[in-house]
Scaffold this active site. Structure first.
Site, mmCIF file in Angstrom:
data_model
loop_
_atom_site.group_PDB
_atom_site.id
_atom_site.type_symbol
_atom_site.label_atom_id
_atom_site.label_comp_id
_atom_site.label_asym_id
_atom_site.label_seq_id
_atom_site.Cartn_x
_atom_site.Cartn_y
_atom_site.Cartn_z
ATOM 1 N N GLU A 32 0.902 -1.362 -0.277
ATOM 2 C CA GLU A 32 -0.019 -0.007 -0.228
ATOM 3 C C GLU A 32 0.684 1.127 0.707
ATOM 4 O O GLU A 32 1.803 0.992 0.887
ATOM 5 C CB GLU A 32 -0.932 0.030 1.487
ATOM 6 C CG GLU A 32 -2.022 -0.712 0.821
ATOM 7 C CD GLU A 32 -2.452 -1.053 3.148
ATOM 8 O OE1 GLU A 32 -3.491 0.271 2.826
ATOM 9 O OE2 GLU A 32 -2.577 -1.926 3.588
ATOM 10 N N ARG A 258 4.852 -13.411 9.356
ATOM 11 C CA ARG A 258 5.375 -12.114 9.504
ATOM 12 C C ARG A 258 6.325 -12.177 10.459
ATOM 13 O O ARG A 258 7.056 -12.710 10.902
ATOM 14 C CB ARG A 258 3.727 -11.415 10.105
ATOM 15 C CG ARG A 258 4.342 -9.510 9.968
ATOM 16 C CD ARG A 258 2.503 -8.804 10.789
ATOM 17 N NE ARG A 258 2.904 -7.571 9.980
ATOM 18 C CZ ARG A 258 2.225 -7.174 9.256
ATOM 19 N NH1 ARG A 258 1.857 -8.022 8.457
ATOM 20 N NH2 ARG A 258 2.735 -6.213 9.333
ATOM 21 N N LYS A 268 4.443 0.205 9.450
ATOM 22 C CA LYS A 268 4.344 1.620 8.976
ATOM 23 C C LYS A 268 3.147 2.516 9.694
ATOM 24 O O LYS A 268 3.447 3.112 10.071
ATOM 25 C CB LYS A 268 3.881 0.778 7.266
ATOM 26 C CG LYS A 268 4.686 1.098 6.482
ATOM 27 C CD LYS A 268 3.946 1.041 5.195
ATOM 28 C CE LYS A 268 2.673 -0.281 4.913
ATOM 29 N NZ LYS A 268 1.942 -0.519 3.602
HETATM 30 P P1 ATP Z 1 2.690 -3.000 7.859
HETATM 31 O O1 ATP Z 1 1.679 -3.107 8.844
HETATM 32 O O2 ATP Z 1 3.472 -2.498 8.430
HETATM 33 O O3 ATP Z 1 1.912 -1.631 7.453
HETATM 34 P P2 ATP Z 1 0.985 -3.999 5.779
HETATM 35 O O4 ATP Z 1 1.079 -5.353 5.651
HETATM 36 O O5 ATP Z 1 0.300 -3.663 5.642
HETATM 37 O O6 ATP Z 1 2.353 -3.986 6.581
HETATM 38 P P3 ATP Z 1 1.604 -3.378 2.985
HETATM 39 O O7 ATP Z 1 1.760 -2.847 2.507
HETATM 40 O O8 ATP Z 1 0.492 -4.007 2.828
HETATM 41 O O9 ATP Z 1 2.026 -2.999 4.520
HETATM 42 O O10 ATP Z 1 2.278 -5.179 2.524
HETATM 43 C C1 ATP Z 1 2.523 -5.317 1.443
HETATM 44 C C2 ATP Z 1 3.517 -6.825 1.678
HETATM 45 O O11 ATP Z 1 3.530 -7.281 2.495
HETATM 46 C C3 ATP Z 1 1.651 -7.823 1.584
HETATM 47 O O12 ATP Z 1 2.027 -8.781 0.872
HETATM 48 C C4 ATP Z 1 2.120 -8.281 3.563
HETATM 49 O O13 ATP Z 1 1.695 -9.091 3.511
HETATM 50 C C5 ATP Z 1 3.512 -7.852 3.255
HETATM 51 N N1 ATP Z 1 4.476 -7.589 4.513
HETATM 52 C C6 ATP Z 1 4.337 -6.199 5.629
HETATM 53 N N2 ATP Z 1 4.540 -6.461 6.605
HETATM 54 C C7 ATP Z 1 5.599 -7.762 6.244
HETATM 55 C C8 ATP Z 1 5.848 -8.416 7.948
HETATM 56 N N3 ATP Z 1 6.358 -7.556 8.436
HETATM 57 N N4 ATP Z 1 7.222 -8.795 7.142
HETATM 58 C C9 ATP Z 1 6.501 -10.016 5.873
HETATM 59 N N5 ATP Z 1 5.776 -9.303 5.458
HETATM 60 C C10 ATP Z 1 5.085 -8.727 5.597
HETATM 61 MG MG MG Z 2 -1.807 -3.671 4.495
#
Ligand code: ATP
Ligand code: MG
Length: 548
Positions: A32, A258, A268
């Site tokens: 995102e 994760r 984030k």
């Molecule tokens: P955040 O909690 O940091 O906002 P998010 O999942 O909302 O993380 P996205 O930008 O939606 O962030 O993530 C893009 C991709 O990265 C998704 O497929 C997500 O599963 C993966 N991802 C995000 N954070 C992690 C993590 N800590 N470990 C492994 N994969 C991750």
């Molecule tokens: Mg997300």
């Protein structure tokens, strides 16, 4: 390019391909654009891009941009930059969920027409209340039984801006008493009167993640939609949409754990809180594990990818040791960083019996390979040593200089501390020492009772420097699970020291250095000054070399 180790995702794909389930495999990385990429994303990037490459497949970059309140172009650019920095190239164009808005709208009409979606006019709070919880089943909304015709008319009105933010939403009609709360009529579309960075004001209704995600995967022919474990329950919804929209070639979701790392927060949303509260300087603060933060700190793409490969991909959530990450960068820097001397917290030494102005010596840039690259170094009457290498009185196991005792100055003479000169406040002005310039046979005798070997710089051969020394941002191992994580900030996460680096720094231009006994450093690019050098400590050395 680092080849990914085999993991359970590899095994699934391998099995599928043996059964000829797919001609080609497709994965995607779907961030995102509401923040910078972090090390958790690196894990996902490494998995999605490397696994696709391994099987001669394709990995798409898709910006999952369905929330105009939080997303913007600036984030898209940083995401692109960071992925390239890691060394990956997405296939063809970049995809955006926003490019599917018209298609998604059509699919939502299909759901309404099939009696599987309705316009709800309950507000957010009411919807939450009606949903119930783990112990109580949900309650149907009074708007749930609208006719298909009425729903179609109102949805059009909603799309045309007839309703204000929060006044209506499109919901699926699934089951308000499902054990899986996510299946209790989840929202499909909500209203947002905000300019979208890509579609401008074309839309005032925006699809929710679960609906947009599975269909975007379908539009892009994704075969393996890899996401983190917290989306396990969403999988039912993912499948529900694809089934009820009669999608033929269905993408499939698989979850992996994760990434969480000791003493750090990664999410984030939480990083943004640290920025807003001015606890860190921004998304690229060297103390946080965003890719830009790690880059500023001095981490290389290779070290980050090696780390991702080392921790592997499993379905078990656990807290990864920060040491694992540090070891990956140490291993790389150990081989390529030239050694230099720096004194991070100087005290002055005066060698009483050294009568010349200076003496030139040659010392190795890579001590393990003494044959290559030697550099000029100066010994003189006045030197700097690090404060931690001096104590007035010797204590057990102390390997530094103490009054009446001897140490060896690395690559040079043995010295003995005789006297301390202090100012009226008790601060050390200098330490008076004696040096031993003995003949060979006496050397052995003197060497026998030295405390240790320390680094040093001649005052004649030093350049003033500022050292940024970083420590963990949090003082508890798992701040991520604490509601009030701000309470656990380490007040000493950054220490700024004034000291000296040897003059050779001007000639030895490298991306990283090992300052002997002090760790691996790189130039801090935020500051530039002709007279002073600024350094970041990337990582400490593993063990002190304070042995004889
Ligand atoms: P955040 O909690 O940091 O906002 P998010 O999942 O909302 O993380 P996205 O930008 O939606 O962030 O993530 C893009 C991709 O990265 C998704 O497929 C997500 O599963 C993966 N991802 C995000 N954070 C992690 C993590 N800590 N470990 C492994 N994969 C991750
Ligand atoms: Mg997300």
């Amino acid at each position: 390019m680092i080849k990914i180790n085999k993991n359970f995702i590899y095994n699934i794909i391998n099995k599928d391909l043996k059964k000829c389930k797919h001609k080609k495999i497709y994965t995607r990385f779907p961030p995102e654009p509401n923040g910078y990429l972090h090390i958790g994303h690196a894990k996902s990037i490494f998995l999605n891009f490397s696994i696709a490459k391994l099987f001669n497949g394709i990995c798409n970059l898709r910006l999952d941009d369905t929330d105009p309140l939080k997303e913007n172009k600036k984030y898209v650019n940083f995401i692109k930059y960071d992925i390239k920095w890691l060394g990956y190239k997405w296939h063809n164009n970049i995809f955006y969920t926003s490019q599917y808005f018209s298609l998604l709208y059509k699919f939502s009409i299909k759901l309404i027409k099939n009696g599987l979606a309705y316009i709800d006019e309950l507000n957010k709070k009411q919807i939450r209340k009606y949903k119930g919880n783990f112990n109580n089943i949900g309650k149907n909304s009074p708007y749930r039984n609208r006719s298909i015709k009425e729903n179609l008319i109102i949805f059009k009105k909603m799309k045309n801006g007839f309703f204000n933010d929060g006044k209506a939403s499109l919901r699926t009609k699934i089951n308000m008493s499902s054990n899986n709360i996510l299946m209790r009529d989840p929202i499909l579309y909500r209203i947002r009167f905000k300019k979208h960075y890509k579609t401008n004001y074309t839309w005032c209704i925006y699809p929710m993640y679960d609906f947009a995600h599975c269909l975007s995967d379908y539009f892009e022919k994704i075969t393996y939609s890899l996401c983190t474990l917290e989306f396990q329950d969403n999988k039912y919804l993912y499948k529900w949409f694809l089934y009820n929209l009669k999608i033929n070639k269905k993408p499939k979701q698989y979850e992996f754990s994760r990434l969480n790392i000791e003493y750090n927060i990664i999410s984030k949303r939480k990083i943004l809180i640290l920025i807003k509260k001015k606890i860190i300087l921004g998304w690229d603060d060297p103390r946080i594990l965003t890719l830009s933060g790690l880059r500023n700190r001095g981490y290389t793409p290779k070290s980050i990818l090696n780390f991702c490969n080392y921790i592997g991909v499993t379905r078990k959530n656990n807290l990864i040791k920060i040491n694992f990450l540090e070891n990956c960068i140490r291993k790389e820097l150990n081989l390529k960083s030239p050694r230099l001397m720096a004194v991070l917290d100087p005290i002055k030494i005066i060698i009483k019996n050294f009568k010349k102005k200076k003496e030139e010596i040659l010392i190795p840039n890579y001590p393990k390979n003494k044959k290559i690259n030697k550099r000029k170094y100066i010994f003189s009457k006045e030197l700097y040593i690090d404060r931690k290498d001096f104590k007035e009185k010797k204590t057990k196991n102390y390997k530094g200089l103490t009054i009446g005792n001897k140490v060896k100055l690395r690559y040079s003479y043995i010295i003995k501390a005789k006297k301390i000169k202090k100012d009226k406040n008790g601060n050390i002005i200098y330490i008076l020492c004696k040096y031993y310039n003995n003949k060979k046979e006496d050397k052995l005798k003197i060497k026998k009772n030295i405390n240790g070997i320390i680094h040093w710089i001649s005052t004649l051969y030093s350049i003033p420097s500022i050292f940024f020394l970083y420590n963990n941002l949090f003082n508890i191992t798992n701040p991520e699970i604490k509601k009030n994580f701000i309470k656990y900030i380490n007040k000493n996460s950054i220490i700024i020291n004034k000291g000296f680096v040897e003059k050779n720094i001007k000639k030895i231009i490298y991306s990283s250095y090992q300052f002997e006994r002090n760790g691996y450093f790189c130039l801090n690019k935020k500051f530039k000054n002709n007279k002073i050098f600024y350094f970041n400590r990337i990582v400490k050395l593993k063990s002190k070399i304070l042995k004889k």
